[in-house]
Design a protein around this motif. Sequence first.
Motif, PDB file in Angstrom:
ATOM      1  N   VAL A 176       0.842  -1.204   0.000  1.00 47.70           N
ATOM      2  CA  VAL A 176       0.000   0.000   0.000  1.00 47.70           C
ATOM      3  C   VAL A 176       0.875   1.251   0.000  1.00 47.70           C
ATOM      4  O   VAL A 176       0.632   2.199  -0.763  1.00 47.70           O
ATOM      5  CB  VAL A 176      -0.948  -0.001   1.216  1.00 47.70           C
ATOM      6  CG1 VAL A 176      -1.624   1.359   1.376  1.00 47.70           C
ATOM      7  CG2 VAL A 176      -2.006  -1.090   1.064  1.00 47.70           C
ATOM      8  N   LEU A 177       1.908   1.273   0.831  1.00 46.16           N
ATOM      9  CA  LEU A 177       2.799   2.427   0.867  1.00 46.16           C
ATOM     10  C   LEU A 177       3.490   2.640  -0.477  1.00 46.16           C
ATOM     11  O   LEU A 177       3.650   3.781  -0.928  1.00 46.16           O
ATOM     12  CB  LEU A 177       3.839   2.255   1.967  1.00 46.16           C
ATOM     13  CG  LEU A 177       3.339   2.364   3.411  1.00 46.16           C
ATOM     14  CD1 LEU A 177       4.474   2.084   4.383  1.00 46.16           C
ATOM     15  CD2 LEU A 177       2.735   3.729   3.678  1.00 46.16           C
ATOM     16  N   ALA A 178       3.890   1.555  -1.125  1.00 47.11           N
ATOM     17  CA  ALA A 178       4.540   1.666  -2.434  1.00 47.11           C
ATOM     18  C   ALA A 178       3.602   2.319  -3.444  1.00 47.11           C
ATOM     19  O   ALA A 178       4.020   3.161  -4.244  1.00 47.11           O
ATOM     20  CB  ALA A 178       4.980   0.295  -2.924  1.00 47.11           C
ATOM     21  N   CYS A 179       2.335   1.942  -3.407  1.00 47.34           N
ATOM     22  CA  CYS A 179       1.352   2.553  -4.313  1.00 47.34           C
ATOM     23  C   CYS A 179       1.171   4.032  -4.003  1.00 47.34           C
ATOM     24  O   CYS A 179       1.141   4.877  -4.910  1.00 47.34           O
ATOM     25  CB  CYS A 179       0.007   1.826  -4.196  1.00 47.34           C
ATOM     26  SG  CYS A 179      -0.030   0.166  -4.904  1.00 47.34           S
ATOM     27  N   LEU A 180       1.050   4.352  -2.721  1.00 51.83           N
ATOM     28  CA  LEU A 180       0.811   5.740  -2.328  1.00 51.83           C
ATOM     29  C   LEU A 180       1.983   6.634  -2.703  1.00 51.83           C
ATOM     30  O   LEU A 180       1.800   7.749  -3.194  1.00 51.83           O
ATOM     31  CB  LEU A 180       0.548   5.819  -0.816  1.00 51.83           C
ATOM     32  CG  LEU A 180      -0.719   5.121  -0.307  1.00 51.83           C
ATOM     33  CD1 LEU A 180      -0.804   5.226   1.202  1.00 51.83           C
ATOM     34  CD2 LEU A 180      -1.964   5.707  -0.960  1.00 51.83           C
ATOM     35  N   SER A 188      -7.232   4.206  -5.966  1.00 48.20           N
ATOM     36  CA  SER A 188      -6.431   3.668  -7.073  1.00 48.20           C
ATOM     37  C   SER A 188      -5.563   2.508  -6.598  1.00 48.20           C
ATOM     38  O   SER A 188      -5.402   1.497  -7.298  1.00 48.20           O
ATOM     39  CB  SER A 188      -5.555   4.779  -7.658  1.00 48.20           C
ATOM     40  OG  SER A 188      -4.748   4.278  -8.702  1.00 48.20           O
ATOM     41  N   ALA A 189      -5.019   2.627  -5.391  1.00 45.31           N
ATOM     42  CA  ALA A 189      -4.210   1.542  -4.825  1.00 45.31           C
ATOM     43  C   ALA A 189      -5.053   0.294  -4.632  1.00 45.31           C
ATOM     44  O   ALA A 189      -4.584  -0.829  -4.866  1.00 45.31           O
ATOM     45  CB  ALA A 189      -3.600   1.986  -3.500  1.00 45.31           C
ATOM     46  N   ALA A 190      -6.300   0.491  -4.218  1.00 46.01           N
ATOM     47  CA  ALA A 190      -7.209  -0.645  -4.030  1.00 46.01           C
ATOM     48  C   ALA A 190      -7.427  -1.380  -5.350  1.00 46.01           C
ATOM     49  O   ALA A 190      -7.457  -2.622  -5.393  1.00 46.01           O
ATOM     50  CB  ALA A 190      -8.535  -0.166  -3.452  1.00 46.01           C
ATOM     51  N   HIS A 194      -6.090  -5.067  -6.100  1.00 48.38           N
ATOM     52  CA  HIS A 194      -7.287  -5.922  -6.130  1.00 48.38           C
ATOM     53  C   HIS A 194      -7.803  -6.188  -4.710  1.00 48.38           C
ATOM     54  O   HIS A 194      -8.072  -7.315  -4.322  1.00 48.38           O
ATOM     55  CB  HIS A 194      -6.987  -7.247  -6.841  1.00 48.38           C
ATOM     56  CG  HIS A 194      -6.437  -7.069  -8.225  1.00 48.38           C
ATOM     57  ND1 HIS A 194      -7.199  -6.606  -9.274  1.00 48.38           N
ATOM     58  CD2 HIS A 194      -5.189  -7.282  -8.718  1.00 48.38           C
ATOM     59  CE1 HIS A 194      -6.444  -6.545 -10.372  1.00 48.38           C
ATOM     60  NE2 HIS A 194      -5.220  -6.945 -10.056  1.00 48.38           N
ATOM     61  N   ARG A 195      -7.897  -5.104  -3.941  1.00 48.04           N
ATOM     62  CA  ARG A 195      -8.387  -5.182  -2.577  1.00 48.04           C
ATOM     63  C   ARG A 195      -9.505  -4.171  -2.370  1.00 48.04           C
ATOM     64  O   ARG A 195      -9.598  -3.171  -3.070  1.00 48.04           O
ATOM     65  CB  ARG A 195      -7.253  -4.873  -1.571  1.00 48.04           C
ATOM     66  CG  ARG A 195      -6.162  -5.936  -1.515  1.00 48.04           C
ATOM     67  CD  ARG A 195      -6.662  -7.207  -0.834  1.00 48.04           C
ATOM     68  NE  ARG A 195      -5.612  -8.188  -0.663  1.00 48.04           N
ATOM     69  CZ  ARG A 195      -5.256  -9.076  -1.587  1.00 48.04           C
ATOM     70  NH1 ARG A 195      -5.857  -9.075  -2.770  1.00 48.04           N
ATOM     71  NH2 ARG A 195      -4.307  -9.952  -1.332  1.00 48.04           N
ATOM     72  N   ASP A 196     -10.365  -4.440  -1.392  1.00 49.46           N
ATOM     73  CA  ASP A 196     -11.423  -3.503  -1.036  1.00 49.46           C
ATOM     74  C   ASP A 196     -10.791  -2.220  -0.505  1.00 49.46           C
ATOM     75  O   ASP A 196      -9.768  -2.260   0.185  1.00 49.46           O
ATOM     76  CB  ASP A 196     -12.321  -4.136   0.024  1.00 49.46           C
ATOM     77  CG  ASP A 196     -13.508  -3.254   0.369  1.00 49.46           C
ATOM     78  OD1 ASP A 196     -14.539  -3.362  -0.304  1.00 49.46           O
ATOM     79  OD2 ASP A 196     -13.376  -2.447   1.320  1.00 49.46           O
ATOM     80  N   ILE A 197     -11.390  -1.088  -0.821  1.00 46.91           N
ATOM     81  CA  ILE A 197     -10.830   0.201  -0.421  1.00 46.91           C
ATOM     82  C   ILE A 197     -10.732   0.314   1.097  1.00 46.91           C
ATOM     83  O   ILE A 197      -9.804   0.929   1.633  1.00 46.91           O
ATOM     84  CB  ILE A 197     -11.662   1.362  -1.016  1.00 46.91           C
ATOM     85  CG1 ILE A 197     -10.930   2.692  -0.788  1.00 46.91           C
ATOM     86  CG2 ILE A 197     -13.069   1.388  -0.422  1.00 46.91           C
ATOM     87  CD1 ILE A 197     -11.568   3.850  -1.535  1.00 46.91           C
ATOM     88  N   ARG A 198     -11.671  -0.307   1.821  1.00 45.56           N
ATOM     89  CA  ARG A 198     -11.616  -0.258   3.273  1.00 45.56           C
ATOM     90  C   ARG A 198     -10.417  -1.049   3.804  1.00 45.56           C
ATOM     91  O   ARG A 198      -9.784  -0.662   4.790  1.00 45.56           O
ATOM     92  CB  ARG A 198     -12.913  -0.812   3.863  1.00 45.56           C
ATOM     93  CG  ARG A 198     -14.129   0.087   3.635  1.00 45.56           C
ATOM     94  CD  ARG A 198     -15.405  -0.599   4.008  1.00 45.56           C
ATOM     95  NE  ARG A 198     -15.653  -1.775   3.164  1.00 45.56           N
ATOM     96  CZ  ARG A 198     -16.750  -2.529   3.225  1.00 45.56           C
ATOM     97  NH1 ARG A 198     -17.697  -2.233   4.103  1.00 45.56           N
ATOM     98  NH2 ARG A 198     -16.916  -3.562   2.428  1.00 45.56           N
TER      99      ARG A 198
END
Length: 235
Positions: A176-180, A188-190, A194-198
């Motif tokens: 997640v940090l890499a995406c951010l 967009s990271a979700a 391929h994960r739920d935004i929550r």
Amino acid sequence: MNYVNQRAAGHLAFTSKGRSAGKGVLIMDACSVTALGIKQVLVESCGIDDEISVVQNLAGISSRIDGAPPALLIMDICGEDELMLDGLRLLVHLREAHPAMKVVICTDFSDYRVLELLVSSKANGILLKHEPALALTQCITRGLTGNRQWLSPKVQQLLAKTAPKNTALTARELDVLACLFSGQSVSSAAQTLHRDIRTVSTHKRNAMMKLGFHNDSELFAQGTWMAKIGPAPGF
């Protein structure tokens, strides 16, 4: 983990229940001169006569280890044009996929926050490149013959100035940090992961708490070191 160190020097071979023994040494450094210096220490000071291979980036580690993991991996946290976050993510994968393989981090990153993350990665040894060759020799001869993590004197000195933190980040939190830090939003990271935004929001929040950041402003203002690009091209 049940491993067997057949010899601290000479032939290296480590085994783990349900896994085949690794053989040889793999060195990863963007600078070929530095890699040659490490190899020289291994042969002349540590008496290691196994095959020693060299790669210059994280991708090279992955391609080599997927086929036949070595007994010992000596690596920098990232190569040319690679992010430190990518190295941290790879470390988590290596410790899970190849628990019998010994990992030593030899890096120029001396920020205490980076060192805390490296310590939490459970690498067998951590030292800085500008330390004397004796530090690497001690890391190999001491760090590989016991269960305790070996930290060089300089690393210990830098960490002694800070209060210990439980900074171990999970593979998902690092993803997640890499995406951010690549510029993506949480939504967009979700999609990328391929994960739920929550779920992604939870990973982000947990990572920020572990790193001591209270809001997005702190994360991106003070956490830019996490997305630092690797060293200049090797010779």
